[in-house]
Motif scaffolding. Structure first.
Motif, PDB file in Angstrom:
ATOM      1  N   LYS A  90      -5.355  -6.593  -7.970  1.00 15.38           N
ATOM      2  CA  LYS A  90      -4.763  -5.253  -7.876  1.00 15.38           C
ATOM      3  C   LYS A  90      -5.112  -4.595  -6.549  1.00 15.38           C
ATOM      4  CE  LYS A  90      -4.751  -4.324 -12.818  1.00 15.38           C
ATOM      5  NZ  LYS A  90      -5.348  -3.507 -13.892  1.00 15.38           N
ATOM      6  N   ARG A  91      -6.210  -4.999  -5.943  1.00 15.59           N
ATOM      7  CA  ARG A  91      -6.696  -4.380  -4.704  1.00 15.59           C
ATOM      8  C   ARG A  91      -6.417  -5.206  -3.458  1.00 15.59           C
ATOM      9  NH1 ARG A  91     -10.759  -0.049  -5.260  1.00 15.59           N
ATOM     10  NH2 ARG A  91     -10.699  -0.203  -3.014  1.00 15.59           N
ATOM     11  N   VAL A  92      -6.309  -6.513  -3.597  1.00 14.56           N
ATOM     12  CA  VAL A  92      -6.277  -7.394  -2.431  1.00 14.56           C
ATOM     13  C   VAL A  92      -4.943  -8.123  -2.344  1.00 14.56           C
ATOM     14  CG1 VAL A  92      -7.353  -9.395  -1.335  1.00 14.56           C
ATOM     15  CG2 VAL A  92      -8.781  -7.720  -2.543  1.00 14.56           C
ATOM     16  N   LYS A  93      -4.298  -7.949  -1.208  1.00 15.24           N
ATOM     17  CA  LYS A  93      -3.047  -8.673  -0.939  1.00 15.24           C
ATOM     18  C   LYS A  93      -3.171  -9.564   0.295  1.00 15.24           C
ATOM     19  CE  LYS A  93      -1.076  -6.443  -4.256  1.00 15.24           C
ATOM     20  NZ  LYS A  93      -1.567  -6.848  -5.542  1.00 15.24           N
ATOM     21  N   SER A  94      -4.168  -9.289   1.127  1.00  8.86           N
ATOM     22  CA  SER A  94      -4.345 -10.065   2.358  1.00  8.86           C
ATOM     23  C   SER A  94      -5.820 -10.047   2.746  1.00  8.86           C
ATOM     24  CB  SER A  94      -3.513  -9.452   3.488  1.00  8.86           C
ATOM     25  OG  SER A  94      -4.163  -8.299   3.994  1.00  8.86           O
ATOM     26  N   PRO A  95      -6.204 -10.891   3.687  1.00 11.42           N
ATOM     27  CA  PRO A  95      -7.590 -10.854   4.168  1.00 11.42           C
ATOM     28  C   PRO A  95      -7.969  -9.482   4.745  1.00 11.42           C
ATOM     29  CG  PRO A  95      -6.552 -12.881   4.873  1.00 11.42           C
ATOM     30  CD  PRO A  95      -5.472 -12.012   4.276  1.00 11.42           C
ATOM     31  N   PHE A  96      -6.998  -8.743   5.244  1.00 13.42           N
ATOM     32  CA  PHE A  96      -7.277  -7.414   5.787  1.00 13.42           C
ATOM     33  C   PHE A  96      -7.748  -6.454   4.696  1.00 13.42           C
ATOM     34  CE2 PHE A  96      -4.046  -9.279   8.595  1.00 13.42           C
ATOM     35  CZ  PHE A  96      -4.787  -9.326   9.762  1.00 13.42           C
TER      36      PHE A  96
ATOM     37  N   PHE B  36     -20.178  -5.202  -6.783  1.00 17.47           N
ATOM     38  CA  PHE B  36     -18.852  -5.143  -7.422  1.00 17.47           C
ATOM     39  C   PHE B  36     -18.607  -3.761  -8.003  1.00 17.47           C
ATOM     40  CE2 PHE B  36     -19.216  -9.708  -7.039  1.00 17.47           C
ATOM     41  CZ  PHE B  36     -17.925 -10.071  -6.705  1.00 17.47           C
ATOM     42  N   ARG B  37     -19.612  -3.160  -8.604  1.00 22.80           N
ATOM     43  CA  ARG B  37     -19.466  -1.785  -9.122  1.00 22.80           C
ATOM     44  C   ARG B  37     -19.080  -0.818  -7.996  1.00 22.80           C
ATOM     45  NH1 ARG B  37     -24.476  -3.263 -12.155  1.00 22.80           N
ATOM     46  NH2 ARG B  37     -23.922  -3.342 -14.357  1.00 22.80           N
ATOM     47  N   SER B  38     -19.629  -1.037  -6.821  1.00 24.75           N
ATOM     48  CA  SER B  38     -19.380  -0.119  -5.703  1.00 24.75           C
ATOM     49  C   SER B  38     -17.917  -0.122  -5.261  1.00 24.75           C
ATOM     50  CB  SER B  38     -20.288  -0.446  -4.517  1.00 24.75           C
ATOM     51  OG  SER B  38     -19.848  -1.601  -3.835  1.00 24.75           O
ATOM     52  N   ILE B  39     -17.163  -1.132  -5.609  1.00 22.78           N
ATOM     53  CA  ILE B  39     -15.752  -1.194  -5.224  1.00 22.78           C
ATOM     54  C   ILE B  39     -14.988   0.000  -5.786  1.00 22.78           C
ATOM     55  CG2 ILE B  39     -13.590  -2.518  -5.426  1.00 22.78           C
ATOM     56  CD1 ILE B  39     -15.365  -5.064  -5.481  1.00 22.78           C
ATOM     57  N   ASP B  40     -15.405   0.473  -6.957  1.00 16.22           N
ATOM     58  CA  ASP B  40     -14.705   1.595  -7.584  1.00 16.22           C
ATOM     59  C   ASP B  40     -14.737   2.854  -6.714  1.00 16.22           C
ATOM     60  OD1 ASP B  40     -13.970   0.146  -9.868  1.00 16.22           O
ATOM     61  OD2 ASP B  40     -15.879   0.606 -10.859  1.00 16.22           O
ATOM     62  N   SER B  41     -15.726   2.982  -5.865  1.00 21.83           N
ATOM     63  CA  SER B  41     -15.837   4.186  -5.025  1.00 21.83           C
ATOM     64  C   SER B  41     -15.199   4.005  -3.651  1.00 21.83           C
ATOM     65  CB  SER B  41     -17.307   4.588  -4.866  1.00 21.83           C
ATOM     66  OG  SER B  41     -18.016   3.576  -4.193  1.00 21.83           O
ATOM     67  N   ILE B  42     -14.648   2.828  -3.387  1.00 24.32           N
ATOM     68  CA  ILE B  42     -14.000   2.558  -2.108  1.00 24.32           C
ATOM     69  C   ILE B  42     -12.523   2.918  -2.226  1.00 24.32           C
ATOM     70  CG2 ILE B  42     -13.377   0.790  -0.405  1.00 24.32           C
ATOM     71  CD1 ILE B  42     -15.916  -0.714  -1.296  1.00 24.32           C
ATOM     72  N   GLY B  43     -12.051   3.750  -1.311  1.00 30.70           N
ATOM     73  CA  GLY B  43     -10.674   4.240  -1.340  1.00 30.70           C
ATOM     74  C   GLY B  43      -9.648   3.264  -1.240  1.00 30.70           C
TER      75      GLY B  43
END
Length: 169
Positions: free
Chosen positions: A36-42, A162-169
């Protein structure tokens, strides 16, 4: 693939920490959240290192497992460098070297993409089988290619990242 059950990385990691989910379930649910979050290496480089190690290694493992290195070079050429590093981070040096070797053949796959409009699926798969990359497929079972046994414990040892991903925009 399993149904989407968790709405956040925190929820998944908390449930696994409390209940130690079966490895396959943790993997499936984490993959659902990641795609859901990742579509490319960028997209993945803004995430904590354990997230991109998980994602790049799993993406490469499954793509090669599905159709070999030639198919991976055709479908996900941009992931080879990161997948090589991810396998190294997991301690799977021989598999990382195999990815490095296969990465040298990515340019061959680029020519297939240019010809895609003139190729049907049969001739394309024939190109895969005849590719210089095809010989590497027979080596995957000799190099600890199937990384779940290492990747899932790695994920568990990095739950907070992994939990910290939730706070990344």
């Amino acid at each position: 693939m399993a149904q989407d059950r968790y709405s956040s990385f925190t929820e998944l990691m908390d449930d696994d920490e409390r209940n130690t989910l079966p490895d396959e379930r943790l993997d499936d649910q984490l993959w659902i959240l990641m795609i859901k979050r990742v579509k490319s290496p960028f997209d993945v480089v803004s995430l904590p290192e354990p997230a991109w190690v998980y994602y790049a290694s799993r993406k490469m493992e499954w793509e090669v497992g599905n159709g070999g290195f030639a198919q991976a070079a055709f479908n996900i050429p941009e992931w080879f460098p990161m997948a090589e590093v991810a396998y190294r981070k997991l301690g799977l040096e021989k598999a990382a070297e195999l990815i490095r070797s296969a990465g040298r053949g990515v340019s061959e796959a680029r020519t297939w993409r240019v010809r895609l409009t003139e190729l049907t699926i049969g001739p394309l798969f024939q190109l895969f089988r005849e590719s210089k990359l095809a010989f590497l497929d027979s080596k995957i079972n000799d190099v600890e290619w199937w990384a779940d046994g290492v990747r899932i414990p790695y994920v568990r040892s990095h739950r907070d990242e992994f939990r910290s991903i939730d706070s990344i925009g």
